[in-house]
Design a protein around this motif. Structure first.
Motif, PDB file in Angstrom:
ATOM      1  N   ALA A 173       0.849  -1.195   0.000  1.00 18.98           N
ATOM      2  CA  ALA A 173       0.000   0.000   0.000  1.00 18.98           C
ATOM      3  C   ALA A 173       0.886   1.247   0.000  1.00 18.98           C
ATOM      4  CB  ALA A 173      -0.925   0.005   1.211  1.00 18.98           C
ATOM      5  N   PRO A 174       1.202   1.785  -1.177  1.00 20.53           N
ATOM      6  CA  PRO A 174       2.140   2.914  -1.262  1.00 20.53           C
ATOM      7  C   PRO A 174       1.498   4.266  -0.955  1.00 20.53           C
ATOM      8  CG  PRO A 174       1.476   2.215  -3.442  1.00 20.53           C
ATOM      9  CD  PRO A 174       0.852   1.243  -2.501  1.00 20.53           C
ATOM     10  N   TYR A 175       1.142   4.461   0.317  1.00 16.66           N
ATOM     11  CA  TYR A 175       0.638   5.761   0.751  1.00 16.66           C
ATOM     12  C   TYR A 175       1.772   6.782   0.793  1.00 16.66           C
ATOM     13  CZ  TYR A 175      -3.867   3.876   2.358  1.00 16.66           C
ATOM     14  OH  TYR A 175      -5.110   3.316   2.427  1.00 16.66           O
ATOM     15  N   PHE A 176       1.447   8.042   0.515  1.00 19.29           N
ATOM     16  CA  PHE A 176       2.399   9.120   0.749  1.00 19.29           C
ATOM     17  C   PHE A 176       1.836   9.994   1.866  1.00 19.29           C
ATOM     18  CE2 PHE A 176      -0.447  10.387  -2.660  1.00 19.29           C
ATOM     19  CZ  PHE A 176      -0.807  11.680  -2.359  1.00 19.29           C
ATOM     20  N   ALA A 177       2.715  10.670   2.594  1.00 19.22           N
ATOM     21  CA  ALA A 177       2.250  11.302   3.829  1.00 19.22           C
ATOM     22  C   ALA A 177       2.970  12.605   4.153  1.00 19.22           C
ATOM     23  CB  ALA A 177       2.422  10.325   4.988  1.00 19.22           C
ATOM     24  N   PRO A 196       5.839  16.075  -3.007  1.00 18.75           N
ATOM     25  CA  PRO A 196       6.332  15.271  -4.137  1.00 18.75           C
ATOM     26  C   PRO A 196       7.533  14.409  -3.755  1.00 18.75           C
ATOM     27  CG  PRO A 196       5.824  17.479  -4.880  1.00 18.75           C
ATOM     28  CD  PRO A 196       5.727  17.502  -3.381  1.00 18.75           C
ATOM     29  N   GLY A 197       8.371  14.923  -2.836  1.00 16.17           N
ATOM     30  CA  GLY A 197       9.523  14.131  -2.409  1.00 16.17           C
ATOM     31  C   GLY A 197       9.102  12.856  -1.705  1.00 16.17           C
ATOM     32  N   ASP A 198       8.066  12.951  -0.852  1.00 13.89           N
ATOM     33  CA  ASP A 198       7.579  11.753  -0.165  1.00 13.89           C
ATOM     34  C   ASP A 198       6.902  10.809  -1.151  1.00 13.89           C
ATOM     35  OD1 ASP A 198       7.234  10.574   2.648  1.00 13.89           O
ATOM     36  OD2 ASP A 198       5.243  10.346   1.755  1.00 13.89           O
ATOM     37  N   MET A 199       6.202  11.362  -2.125  1.00 12.43           N
ATOM     38  CA  MET A 199       5.576  10.524  -3.153  1.00 12.43           C
ATOM     39  C   MET A 199       6.644   9.760  -3.934  1.00 12.43           C
ATOM     40  SD  MET A 199       2.708  13.265  -4.466  1.00 12.43           S
ATOM     41  CE  MET A 199       1.978  12.206  -5.712  1.00 12.43           C
ATOM     42  N   ASP A 200       7.716  10.448  -4.282  1.00 11.10           N
ATOM     43  CA  ASP A 200       8.806   9.788  -5.007  1.00 11.10           C
ATOM     44  C   ASP A 200       9.421   8.661  -4.177  1.00 11.10           C
ATOM     45  OD1 ASP A 200       8.465  11.458  -7.163  1.00 11.10           O
ATOM     46  OD2 ASP A 200      10.110  12.816  -6.634  1.00 11.10           O
ATOM     47  N   LEU A 201       9.565   8.901  -2.868  1.00  8.40           N
ATOM     48  CA  LEU A 201      10.135   7.879  -1.991  1.00  8.40           C
ATOM     49  C   LEU A 201       9.241   6.646  -1.953  1.00  8.40           C
ATOM     50  CD1 LEU A 201      12.132   6.849   0.129  1.00  8.40           C
ATOM     51  CD2 LEU A 201      10.832   8.143   1.849  1.00  8.40           C
ATOM     52  N   LEU A 203       7.034   5.666  -4.149  1.00  7.44           N
ATOM     53  CA  LEU A 203       7.069   4.988  -5.445  1.00  7.44           C
ATOM     54  C   LEU A 203       8.372   4.222  -5.621  1.00  7.44           C
ATOM     55  CD1 LEU A 203       5.427   7.698  -7.728  1.00  7.44           C
ATOM     56  CD2 LEU A 203       4.448   5.508  -7.018  1.00  7.44           C
ATOM     57  N   SER A 204       9.449   4.776  -5.063  1.00  4.45           N
ATOM     58  CA  SER A 204      10.730   4.068  -5.090  1.00  4.45           C
ATOM     59  C   SER A 204      10.639   2.788  -4.260  1.00  4.45           C
ATOM     60  CB  SER A 204      11.840   4.971  -4.551  1.00  4.45           C
ATOM     61  OG  SER A 204      13.065   4.270  -4.462  1.00  4.45           O
ATOM     62  N   ASN A 205       9.991   2.870  -3.087  1.00  3.78           N
ATOM     63  CA  ASN A 205       9.760   1.673  -2.276  1.00  3.78           C
ATOM     64  C   ASN A 205       8.948   0.650  -3.054  1.00  3.78           C
ATOM     65  OD1 ASN A 205       9.140   3.694   0.682  1.00  3.78           O
ATOM     66  ND2 ASN A 205      11.076   2.817  -0.015  1.00  3.78           N
ATOM     67  N   ALA A 206       7.907   1.118  -3.743  1.00  2.00           N
ATOM     68  CA  ALA A 206       7.067   0.219  -4.534  1.00  2.00           C
ATOM     69  C   ALA A 206       7.874  -0.459  -5.629  1.00  2.00           C
ATOM     70  CB  ALA A 206       5.887   0.988  -5.128  1.00  2.00           C
ATOM     71  N   ALA A 207       8.774   0.290  -6.238  1.00  3.51           N
ATOM     72  CA  ALA A 207       9.611  -0.283  -7.294  1.00  3.51           C
ATOM     73  C   ALA A 207      10.498  -1.400  -6.738  1.00  3.51           C
ATOM     74  CB  ALA A 207      10.459   0.803  -7.937  1.00  3.51           C
ATOM     75  N   GLU A 208      11.006  -1.205  -5.518  1.00  4.66           N
ATOM     76  CA  GLU A 208      11.809  -2.260  -4.888  1.00  4.66           C
ATOM     77  C   GLU A 208      10.967  -3.507  -4.645  1.00  4.66           C
ATOM     78  OE1 GLU A 208      14.621  -1.277  -1.664  1.00  4.66           O
ATOM     79  OE2 GLU A 208      13.879   0.778  -1.858  1.00  4.66           O
ATOM     80  N   ASN A 209       9.747  -3.302  -4.149  1.00  3.48           N
ATOM     81  CA  ASN A 209       8.856  -4.431  -3.917  1.00  3.48           C
ATOM     82  C   ASN A 209       8.494  -5.125  -5.220  1.00  3.48           C
ATOM     83  OD1 ASN A 209       8.155  -4.529  -0.959  1.00  3.48           O
ATOM     84  ND2 ASN A 209       7.619  -2.402  -1.350  1.00  3.48           N
TER      85      ASN A 209
END
Length: 240
Positions: A173-177, A196-201, A203-209
């Motif tokens: 669940a890639p929530y941004f906060a 946007p920085g937290d959103m990018d982070l 999405l980066s986590n999601a890419a790793e998953n």
């Protein structure tokens, strides 16, 4: 999710004791019956996401799956998940899974024992669903879910024995906060850099998953997603 309260309350559920479709109220331990969930999915032509309570017995799991097999529109797909956010300490299931993992000597540290037991129990539940849908396995998607911000969790869970061959997808669940304190004003670059920085982070986590899932031949999907731009509990929020 809230239609299946036995999931979040971690209640023990049996097929004989479940809520019947003819009940006067669905405000019960296990909530809305499967008959009504399937009916809604069929009427709206919407794929169904089902959560199986951790403490459901095998008869409940099998008969639940059989009802879905026999009554869900064949053009629709059922996504099946064990419990909800087993990694999340907010829920009772987390401590149960960790205790069981340690008692079974699956691992010596709490985090790994928790994730190994979650993977093990997921395999047990999905094996039942797989057997029920053996003639047409593409009608179901067997899901294992982990915390998006901690790809380590997916790595550990997916590494447990042969679990990757007993599921179809990894979900996060890639929530941004952004959490504000009472009276705090957004920084001047909140909409250009902060959020946007937290959103990018995330999405980066999601890419790793996603990479971890693909390495095991699995799909990567989301079970929830969105924003957690919130005011913390010390804010004076009027009741409307």
């Amino acid at each position: 999710m809230k239609w299946q309260p036995a999931v979040e309350s971690n209640a023990t559920i049996t097929w004989a004791g479940r809520t019947q479709a003819t009940a006067n109220s669905y405000a019960t331990t296990d909530g809305v019956p499967i008959e009504r969930m399937v009916l809604l999915a069929n009427l709206t032509k919407t794929n169904l996401w089902i959560c199986i309570p951790w403490n459901a017995d095998e008869e409940y799991i099998r008969k639940f799956a059989e009802y879905v097999r026999d009554n869900l529109d064949p053009s629709l797909v059922a996504y099946v998940e064990l419990s909800n956010e087993v990694w999340n300490g907010v829920y009772k299931v987390t401590s149960q899974a960790m205790t069981e993992g340690l008692a079974k000597n699956l691992a010596s540290d709490n985090g790994t024992a928790l994730l190994y037991r979650y993977a093990e129990r997921t395999g047990e539940v999905m094996d039942v669903w797989q057997s029920v849908f053996a003639s047409n396995p593409k009608r179901i998607v067997r899901v294992l879910a982990t915390q998006n911000a901690v790809p380590w969790a997916a790595k550990v869970a997916l590494g447990y024995k042969d679990i990757a061959s007993r599921i179809d997808a990894l979900a996060t669940a890639p929530y941004f906060a952004w959490n504000f304190k009472a009276g705090e004003q957004p920084p001047s670059d909140f909409f250009t850099k902060g959020l946007p920085g937290d959103m990018d982070l995330r999405l980066s986590n999601a890419a790793e998953n996603k990479a971890l899932a693909e390495a095991k031949g699995l799909r990567f999907i989301t079970y929830e997603a969105g924003q957690h731009v919130t005011i913390s509990s010390d804010a004076d929020i009027p009741m409307l």
